[in-house]
Design an enzyme around this catalytic site. Structure first.
Site, PDB file in Angstrom:
ATOM      1  N   LYS A  53      35.129 -93.313 -39.623  1.00  0.00           N
ATOM      2  CA  LYS A  53      34.287 -93.099 -38.431  1.00  0.00           C
ATOM      3  C   LYS A  53      34.709 -91.819 -37.730  1.00  0.00           C
ATOM      4  O   LYS A  53      33.868 -91.031 -37.306  1.00  0.00           O
ATOM      5  CB  LYS A  53      34.447 -94.278 -37.459  1.00  0.00           C
ATOM      6  N   GLN A  97      36.531-102.804 -33.352  1.00  0.00           N
ATOM      7  CA  GLN A  97      36.647-103.146 -34.772  1.00  0.00           C
ATOM      8  C   GLN A  97      36.999-104.635 -34.917  1.00  0.00           C
ATOM      9  O   GLN A  97      38.007-105.086 -34.389  1.00  0.00           O
ATOM     10  CB  GLN A  97      37.735-102.247 -35.402  1.00  0.00           C
ATOM     11  N   ASP A 120      26.930-100.760 -31.886  1.00  0.00           N
ATOM     12  CA  ASP A 120      27.038-101.630 -33.063  1.00  0.00           C
ATOM     13  C   ASP A 120      25.883-102.638 -33.109  1.00  0.00           C
ATOM     14  O   ASP A 120      25.638-103.269 -34.125  1.00  0.00           O
ATOM     15  CB  ASP A 120      28.364-102.407 -33.000  1.00  0.00           C
TER      16      ASP A 120
END
Ligand code: NDP
Length: 299
Positions: A53, A97, A120
């Site tokens: 990322k 995460q 997300d």
């Protein structure tokens, strides 16, 4: 002959388009899209994902803000950080995460993220808006699959799509994206899961099969009709003594046999995988653009 849907190439095209958008945004408004990535613990797979990322951000002109914590961080400390990031005008996307350590409630953390920065697409508000057709952030992996189909000129409208898997991050948002009243939706959708009787009955009728199960080579050639389109989300490590690392990656689809029957198929790796981070970048840039528009309106 089957056509291989090249996720790396489609990803490259979308990233180039998005990089241009960043350049225009910075030139016109001075706003640089900013993504905060929160990582708790030292899981190697999560660390590697976070590194990818960071690399993607750098290449695309998105500023990356990393927050790495030891596994014993408290839930409250994480919530406090998210509250600060929610108010920070330089942060347009917040990503935590997953999975988090057991003493932290994933849902509580996801709920704390401002829906305006939920790049997300995991916040219940984002998922709810998707279900009722409002503008929102779409979860990156299913959104990436829509883009793979779109950039391969595969019509979705009117097709029968069978999704195997009903997780909150892939199967469920995928089904709802395909049901949207949109050119890249309007599909007839069947969702199968571990309690479905005779999965093959459903997959065999589908024009498009999307496998998101997490079981190596679960979808076999006899489960697919001729000329179907097959999208393989699965990423499974299987032992391979001949491979340098001792394992290889395979999907949820028996690629070598299934690809003999399909019109289009995604490989693993190099199919759906590269799209997830690309769509994360896409959502972060979209969020920064919305932020810039809001600021302009306030003036
Ligand atoms: P989950 O484990 O959360 O969900 C798996 C789904 O498959 C569940 O709905 C489960 O059913 C169903 N399932 C499991 N076994 C069977 C079976 N025998 N028959 C029918 N259905 C079954 O997985 P995810 O959705 O998170 O991920 C799926 C796969 O996709 C994994 O390999 C993962 O690594 C990969 N993945 C890849 C991404 C990418 O970027 N390419 C991103 C995210 C995931 P039930 O609900 O009944 O338990």
């Amino acid at each position: 002959m089957t056509k291989i849907i090249d996720g790396k190439e489609i990803s490259r095209i979308i990233r180039a388009e998005q990089k241009k958008k960043v350049e225009i945004l910075v030139e016109n408004t001075g706003i640089v899209p900013g993504l905060a990535v929160i990582l708790v613990g030292e899981d190697p797979a999560s660390q590697s994902y976070v590194r990818s990322k960071r690399r993607a951000c750098k290449k695309m002109g998105v500023s990356s803000h990393d927050f790495n914590f030891a596994p014993d961080i408290s839930e409250q400390e994480l919530l406090d950080l998210i509250n600060i990031l929610n108010e920070d005008p330089e942060i347009h996307g917040i990503l935590v995460q997953l999975p988090l350590p057991k003493h932290i409630d994933d849902n509580k953390i996801l709920l704390a993220i401002s829906p305006d920065k939920d790049v997300d697409g995991f916040h219940p508000q984002s998922l709810g808006k998707l279900v009722i057709g409002m503008e929102t952030f779409f979860s990156c992996t299913p959104f990436g699959i829509i883009k793979l189909l779109e950039y391969s000129n595969i019509e979705i409208e009117g097709k029968h799509v069978c999704i195997v898997g009903r997780s909150n991050i892939v199967g469920k948002p995928m089904a709802n994206l395909l049901l949207r009243k949109d050119k890249t939706g309007n599909a007839t959708v069947t969702v199968c899961h571990s309690r479905t009787k005779d999965i093959s009955y459903h997959t065999k009728q589908a024009d498009i099969v999307i496998a998101a199960i997490g079981k190596p080579e679960f979808i076999t050639a006899d489960m697919i009709k001729d000329n179907a389109i097959v999208i393989d989300v699965g990423i499974n490590r299987v032992n391979d003594p001949e491979a340098e690392r001792g394992y290889k990656l395979v999907g949820d689809v028996d690629y070598s046999e299934v690809s003999k029957k399909t019109s289009f198929i995604t490989p693993v790796p190099g199919g759906v995988g590269p799209m997830t981070i690309t769509m994360l970048m896409y959502n972060t840039i979209l969020s920064a653009t919305r932020f810039a528009e809001k600021k302009k309106m306030e003036k």
